[in-house]
Structure formats: structure tokens, C-alpha cells
Design a protein around this motif. Structure first.
Motif, PDB file in Angstrom:
ATOM      1  N   MET A  45      50.658  38.613  34.388  1.00 48.43           N
ATOM      2  CA  MET A  45      49.716  38.586  35.340  1.00 48.43           C
ATOM      3  C   MET A  45      48.534  37.582  35.202  1.00 48.43           C
ATOM      4  N   LEU A  46      47.891  37.450  33.863  1.00 48.96           N
ATOM      5  CA  LEU A  46      47.030  36.484  33.687  1.00 48.96           C
ATOM      6  C   LEU A  46      47.232  34.903  33.871  1.00 48.96           C
ATOM      7  N   SER A  47      48.721  34.759  33.487  1.00 55.23           N
ATOM      8  CA  SER A  47      49.134  33.287  33.509  1.00 55.23           C
ATOM      9  C   SER A  47      49.533  33.102  35.059  1.00 55.23           C
ATOM     10  N   LEU A  48      49.355  33.659  35.990  1.00 54.34           N
ATOM     11  CA  LEU A  48      49.596  33.236  37.438  1.00 54.34           C
ATOM     12  C   LEU A  48      48.289  32.416  37.840  1.00 54.34           C
ATOM     13  N   ASP A  49      48.976  31.313  38.310  1.00 52.62           N
ATOM     14  CA  ASP A  49      47.774  30.367  39.057  1.00 52.62           C
ATOM     15  C   ASP A  49      47.550  30.661  40.722  1.00 52.62           C
ATOM     16  N   VAL A  50      46.405  31.552  40.657  1.00 52.05           N
ATOM     17  CA  VAL A  50      46.117  32.044  41.943  1.00 52.05           C
ATOM     18  C   VAL A  50      45.164  31.274  42.527  1.00 52.05           C
ATOM     19  N   PRO A  51      45.357  29.967  43.479  1.00 50.73           N
ATOM     20  CA  PRO A  51      44.377  29.361  44.087  1.00 50.73           C
ATOM     21  C   PRO A  51      43.404  30.044  44.824  1.00 50.73           C
ATOM     22  N   PHE A  52      42.115  29.570  44.880  1.00 51.93           N
ATOM     23  CA  PHE A  52      41.296  30.090  45.934  1.00 51.93           C
ATOM     24  C   PHE A  52      41.424  29.052  47.009  1.00 51.93           C
ATOM     25  N   GLU A  53      41.806  29.759  48.265  1.00 52.84           N
ATOM     26  CA  GLU A  53      42.137  28.996  49.445  1.00 52.84           C
ATOM     27  C   GLU A  53      40.593  28.712  50.091  1.00 52.84           C
ATOM     28  N   PRO A  54      40.660  27.610  50.791  1.00 54.33           N
ATOM     29  CA  PRO A  54      39.456  27.102  51.659  1.00 54.33           C
ATOM     30  C   PRO A  54      39.129  28.133  52.486  1.00 54.33           C
ATOM     31  N   GLY A  55      37.793  28.353  52.715  1.00 48.27           N
ATOM     32  CA  GLY A  55      37.473  29.441  53.767  1.00 48.27           C
ATOM     33  C   GLY A  55      37.460  30.759  53.338  1.00 48.27           C
ATOM     34  N   GLY A  56      38.158  31.026  51.932  1.00 50.41           N
ATOM     35  CA  GLY A  56      38.280  32.398  51.374  1.00 50.41           C
ATOM     36  C   GLY A  56      36.778  32.676  50.728  1.00 50.41           C
ATOM     37  N   GLN A  57      36.460  33.947  50.619  1.00 57.36           N
ATOM     38  CA  GLN A  57      35.161  34.478  50.145  1.00 57.36           C
ATOM     39  C   GLN A  57      35.473  35.564  48.991  1.00 57.36           C
ATOM     40  N   MET A  58      34.583  35.560  48.018  1.00 57.92           N
ATOM     41  CA  MET A  58      34.663  36.451  46.956  1.00 57.92           C
ATOM     42  C   MET A  58      33.633  37.226  47.062  1.00 57.92           C
ATOM     43  N   THR A  59      33.714  38.544  47.122  1.00 61.17           N
ATOM     44  CA  THR A  59      32.564  39.592  47.229  1.00 61.17           C
ATOM     45  C   THR A  59      32.599  40.899  46.510  1.00 61.17           C
ATOM     46  N   THR A  60      31.916  41.653  46.293  1.00 58.10           N
ATOM     47  CA  THR A  60      32.110  42.931  45.771  1.00 58.10           C
ATOM     48  C   THR A  60      31.581  44.214  47.008  1.00 58.10           C
ATOM     49  N   ILE A  61      32.126  45.328  46.764  1.00 58.02           N
ATOM     50  CA  ILE A  61      32.041  46.347  47.594  1.00 58.02           C
ATOM     51  C   ILE A  61      31.535  47.510  46.871  1.00 58.02           C
ATOM     52  N   ASP A  62      30.797  48.392  47.703  1.00 63.88           N
ATOM     53  CA  ASP A  62      30.317  49.513  46.894  1.00 63.88           C
ATOM     54  C   ASP A  62      31.022  50.763  47.197  1.00 63.88           C
ATOM     55  N   ILE A  63      31.450  51.559  46.198  1.00 60.90           N
ATOM     56  CA  ILE A  63      32.614  52.795  46.521  1.00 60.90           C
ATOM     57  C   ILE A  63      31.836  53.911  45.957  1.00 60.90           C
ATOM     58  N   PRO A  64      31.697  54.789  46.692  1.00 58.05           N
ATOM     59  CA  PRO A  64      31.120  56.057  46.183  1.00 58.05           C
ATOM     60  C   PRO A  64      31.719  56.738  45.077  1.00 58.05           C
TER      61      PRO A  64
END
Length: 73
Positions: A45-64
Motif C-alpha cells: 500500500m505504501l509503495s503505490l504511487d498515487v498521483p494527485f490529479e489537477p483540480g483535485g482537493q484534499m480536505t478533512t471532514i468532521d464525523i460525530p
């Protein structure tokens, strides 16, 4: 690195998964084989190269907090 693993024996099999790496899980006949499979799954899993695609966003969400957690917060 250390990752938290949930493991248990059920119906003659050891099953487990890594809490911190969703998607890494395994089922083996012995505890030692299970732990090695989880290690290998984490390495894969850690060796996978997962590119961040243009227009993509990284965020966090709040879970109760689930009700069953109760006073463990």
C-alpha cells in the motif's frame, strides 16, 4: 513505522486489518502468517504511487462520535 492492527481468531482462521491503512486486511491459518501478510500489505500500500490529479482537493471532514463510544472521548 508502527500501525495499529486488529486481529482475532475465528473458525480456525486468524483475520485482521490495519486501522491506520484502510484496505490492508488479511486472513491466514496462523497468527504469525497473518502478521506477515499485514506487513506485506502495508508495504504494498505504501509503495503505490498515487498521483494527485489537477483540480483535485484534499480536505478533512468532521464525523460525530458514535453513541456506543459513550464516555471514552
Amino acid at each position: 513505522m508502527k500501525y495499529r492492527a486488529i486481529i482475532k481468531k475465528t473458525d480456525g482462521w486468524w483475520i485482521g486489518w490495519l486501522v491506520d491503512l484502510p484496505g490492508v486486511n488479511a486472513q491466514e491459518r496462523t497468527r504469525e502468517e497473518l502478521l506477515e501478510s499485514l506487513r506485506q500489505g502495508a508495504r504494498d500500500m505504501l509503495s503505490l504511487d498515487v498521483p494527485f490529479e489537477p483540480g483535485g482537493q484534499m480536505t478533512t471532514i468532521d464525523i460525530p462520535m458514535p453513541e456506543w463510544v459513550g464516555g471514552c472521548a
